[in-house]
Scaffold this motif. Structure first.
Motif, PDB file in Angstrom:
ATOM      1  N   ARG A   8       0.951  -1.288  -0.200  1.00 50.41           N
ATOM      2  CA  ARG A   8      -0.078   0.149  -0.069  1.00 50.41           C
ATOM      3  C   ARG A   8       1.119   1.136   0.075  1.00 50.41           C
ATOM      4  NH1 ARG A   8      -3.617  -3.193   3.807  1.00 50.41           N
ATOM      5  NH2 ARG A   8      -2.459  -2.480   5.346  1.00 50.41           N
ATOM      6  N   TYR A   9       1.716   1.231   0.944  1.00 47.35           N
ATOM      7  CA  TYR A   9       2.762   2.453   0.790  1.00 47.35           C
ATOM      8  C   TYR A   9       3.387   2.725  -0.530  1.00 47.35           C
ATOM      9  CZ  TYR A   9       6.710   5.348   2.309  1.00 47.35           C
ATOM     10  OH  TYR A   9       7.654   6.417   2.139  1.00 47.35           O
ATOM     11  N   LEU A  10       4.011   1.615  -0.984  1.00 49.34           N
ATOM     12  CA  LEU A  10       5.026   1.892  -2.083  1.00 49.34           C
ATOM     13  C   LEU A  10       3.954   2.247  -3.367  1.00 49.34           C
ATOM     14  CD1 LEU A  10       7.372  -1.045  -1.878  1.00 49.34           C
ATOM     15  CD2 LEU A  10       7.828   1.227  -1.347  1.00 49.34           C
ATOM     16  N   CYS A  11       2.897   1.892  -3.268  1.00 48.03           N
ATOM     17  CA  CYS A  11       1.792   2.016  -4.484  1.00 48.03           C
ATOM     18  C   CYS A  11       1.432   3.452  -4.377  1.00 48.03           C
ATOM     19  CB  CYS A  11       0.619   1.279  -4.400  1.00 48.03           C
ATOM     20  SG  CYS A  11      -0.481   1.724  -5.588  1.00 48.03           S
ATOM     21  N   LEU A  12       1.264   4.170  -3.357  1.00 46.31           N
ATOM     22  CA  LEU A  12       0.874   5.651  -3.092  1.00 46.31           C
ATOM     23  C   LEU A  12       2.144   6.394  -3.221  1.00 46.31           C
ATOM     24  CD1 LEU A  12      -1.587   5.105   0.083  1.00 46.31           C
ATOM     25  CD2 LEU A  12      -2.153   5.960  -2.476  1.00 46.31           C
ATOM     26  N   ALA A  13       3.343   5.834  -2.652  1.00 49.68           N
ATOM     27  CA  ALA A  13       4.501   6.730  -2.751  1.00 49.68           C
ATOM     28  C   ALA A  13       5.020   7.155  -3.866  1.00 49.68           C
ATOM     29  CB  ALA A  13       5.611   6.304  -1.523  1.00 49.68           C
ATOM     30  N   GLN A  14       5.198   6.203  -4.652  1.00 42.84           N
ATOM     31  CA  GLN A  14       6.028   6.317  -5.851  1.00 42.84           C
ATOM     32  C   GLN A  14       5.371   6.974  -6.952  1.00 42.84           C
ATOM     33  OE1 GLN A  14       6.841   1.995  -6.883  1.00 42.84           O
ATOM     34  NE2 GLN A  14       8.431   2.015  -5.360  1.00 42.84           N
ATOM     35  N   GLY A  15       5.953   8.121  -7.179  1.00 49.69           N
ATOM     36  CA  GLY A  15       5.297   9.041  -8.214  1.00 49.69           C
ATOM     37  C   GLY A  15       4.097   9.698  -8.198  1.00 49.69           C
ATOM     38  N   SER A  16       3.690   9.830  -6.672  1.00 45.47           N
ATOM     39  CA  SER A  16       2.542  10.792  -6.521  1.00 45.47           C
ATOM     40  C   SER A  16       2.695  12.148  -6.392  1.00 45.47           C
ATOM     41  CB  SER A  16       2.018  10.102  -4.899  1.00 45.47           C
ATOM     42  OG  SER A  16       1.012  11.084  -4.745  1.00 45.47           O
ATOM     43  N   ALA A  17       1.752  12.666  -7.250  1.00 47.65           N
ATOM     44  CA  ALA A  17       2.066  14.350  -7.202  1.00 47.65           C
ATOM     45  C   ALA A  17       1.845  14.798  -5.950  1.00 47.65           C
ATOM     46  CB  ALA A  17       0.948  14.772  -7.945  1.00 47.65           C
ATOM     47  N   LEU A  18       1.260  13.999  -4.790  1.00 48.43           N
ATOM     48  CA  LEU A  18       1.181  14.716  -3.728  1.00 48.43           C
ATOM     49  C   LEU A  18       2.226  14.729  -2.774  1.00 48.43           C
ATOM     50  CD1 LEU A  18      -0.862  14.600  -1.160  1.00 48.43           C
ATOM     51  CD2 LEU A  18      -0.391  12.350  -0.767  1.00 48.43           C
ATOM     52  N   LEU A  19       3.411  14.063  -3.363  1.00 46.58           N
ATOM     53  CA  LEU A  19       4.821  14.288  -2.722  1.00 46.58           C
ATOM     54  C   LEU A  19       5.526  15.616  -3.196  1.00 46.58           C
ATOM     55  CD1 LEU A  19       5.675  10.561  -2.594  1.00 46.58           C
ATOM     56  CD2 LEU A  19       4.230  11.789  -0.960  1.00 46.58           C
ATOM     57  N   GLN A  20       5.060  16.188  -4.186  1.00 45.98           N
ATOM     58  CA  GLN A  20       5.787  17.465  -4.712  1.00 45.98           C
ATOM     59  C   GLN A  20       6.175  18.626  -3.616  1.00 45.98           C
ATOM     60  OE1 GLN A  20       7.368  17.083  -7.589  1.00 45.98           O
ATOM     61  NE2 GLN A  20       6.655  14.783  -7.435  1.00 45.98           N
ATOM     62  N   SER A  21       5.157  18.644  -2.661  1.00 44.94           N
ATOM     63  CA  SER A  21       5.399  19.696  -1.747  1.00 44.94           C
ATOM     64  C   SER A  21       5.332  18.832  -0.295  1.00 44.94           C
ATOM     65  CB  SER A  21       4.401  20.720  -1.634  1.00 44.94           C
ATOM     66  OG  SER A  21       3.254  20.232  -1.420  1.00 44.94           O
ATOM     67  N   THR A  22       6.138  19.512   0.848  1.00 42.35           N
ATOM     68  CA  THR A  22       6.275  18.736   2.003  1.00 42.35           C
ATOM     69  C   THR A  22       6.434  17.420   1.929  1.00 42.35           C
ATOM     70  OG1 THR A  22       3.929  18.856   2.204  1.00 42.35           O
ATOM     71  CG2 THR A  22       4.832  20.538   3.095  1.00 42.35           C
ATOM     72  N   LYS A  23       7.532  16.921   1.221  1.00 46.61           N
ATOM     73  CA  LYS A  23       7.453  15.449   0.643  1.00 46.61           C
ATOM     74  C   LYS A  23       7.688  14.645   1.952  1.00 46.61           C
ATOM     75  CE  LYS A  23      10.299  12.492  -2.117  1.00 46.61           C
ATOM     76  NZ  LYS A  23      11.292  12.161  -2.786  1.00 46.61           N
ATOM     77  N   LYS A  24       8.489  14.958   2.930  1.00 45.97           N
ATOM     78  CA  LYS A  24       8.816  14.042   4.040  1.00 45.97           C
ATOM     79  C   LYS A  24       7.587  14.054   4.943  1.00 45.97           C
ATOM     80  CE  LYS A  24      13.684  15.403   4.225  1.00 45.97           C
ATOM     81  NZ  LYS A  24      14.854  16.028   4.732  1.00 45.97           N
ATOM     82  N   GLN A  25       6.893  14.922   5.207  1.00 43.74           N
ATOM     83  CA  GLN A  25       5.700  15.094   5.882  1.00 43.74           C
ATOM     84  C   GLN A  25       4.732  13.938   5.198  1.00 43.74           C
ATOM     85  OE1 GLN A  25       2.426  17.931   5.967  1.00 43.74           O
ATOM     86  NE2 GLN A  25       3.618  18.681   7.675  1.00 43.74           N
ATOM     87  N   ASN A  26       4.414  14.132   3.959  1.00 46.47           N
ATOM     88  CA  ASN A  26       3.389  13.150   3.252  1.00 46.47           C
ATOM     89  C   ASN A  26       3.734  11.969   3.414  1.00 46.47           C
ATOM     90  OD1 ASN A  26       1.392  15.320   2.747  1.00 46.47           O
ATOM     91  ND2 ASN A  26       2.704  15.978   0.946  1.00 46.47           N
TER      92      ASN A  26
END
Length: 230
Positions: free
Chosen positions: A118-136
């Motif tokens: 689940r984590y890798l599916c969401l974390a890899q290439g998600s636009a959500l991570l473009q800002s505040t990446k570590k927090q997200n």
């Protein structure tokens, strides 16, 4: 998760040299000869005198900015990252539990294969991570760790935000509640879960405790911390 794209190829050493920390000795194999002194390649990360932050009076930084680089060379491990993050705590029982955590660490960062997928599916290439990446990344790590929490959170993870306020908490167990409070702490920067609560084994089980501590490590160091396996 590795930061080395050329690992195992003939370009590996060139990539390592390009990634080296400024003012440290260059990374190569073998020994360094400086005047009449011979220094092992890993000596640069054993002795702080080779670091750009070091002066005659000692390190100028309160916290080492090169922990991940030192971990790459096997000079520090999981326990060092926990101490760097939490060892200023005055809570004896919290620190005692942290000792138990790093002494039992086997290199595994995920609570189950489902958590990892689940984590890798969401974390890899998600636009959500473009800002505040570590927090997200830390939030995703927490929300995907537990089946019950994931069922409630999955519909509230959007391309541009994680809507913690929309997640329904009615009827959740204490484990889910602890994970959610840790997520709120990371998202808001305000304390929603206290050290004395984390220290209480009857309140927060071992799996939840490990998940929460590792989420805080991810928030601080990013997903590169997940390559640490000792």
């Amino acid at each position: 998760m590795s930061r080395s794209f050329m690992y195992g190829t003939r370009l590996q050493e060139m990539e390592q040299m390009m990634m080296s920390v400024p003012n440290f000795l260059p990374r190569t194999k073998g020994m360094f000869i400086i005047g009449q002194k011979t220094i092992d390649e890993k000596e640069e990360f054993k002795r702080c005198i080779y670091c750009s932050e070091y002066s005659k009076g000692g390190c100028r930084r309160l916290q080492c900015p090169y922990l991940l680089e030192r971990a790459d060379f096997g000079q520090i491990g999981y326990a060092d990252f926990i101490k760097d993050s939490f060892w200023d705590s005055d809570d004896f029982f919290f620190k005692k539990r942290l000792r138990g955590l790093f002494r039992s660490f086997t290199g595994e960062w995920f609570m189950s294969s489902y958590h990892k997928d689940r984590y890798l599916c969401l974390a890899q290439g998600s636009a959500l991570l473009q800002s505040t990446k570590k927090q997200n990344l830390a939030l995703l790590y927490l929300l995907t760790a537990n089946e019950q929490l994931w069922d409630r959170a999955k519909d509230h993870i959007y391309p541009n935000k994680i809507a913690l306020s929309e997640i329904t908490l009615t009827g959740i167990n204490t484990t889910c509640y602890a994970l959610f409070q840790a997520a709120k702490t990371i998202a808001s920067g305000k304390l929603h879960i206290k050290e004395n609560e984390l220290a209480d084994k009857t309140l927060i089980g071992e799996v939840a405790f490990k998940t929460i501590i590792q989420a805080f490590l991810i928030e601080r160091y990013g997903d590169e911390i997940m390559t640490v396996n000792q």
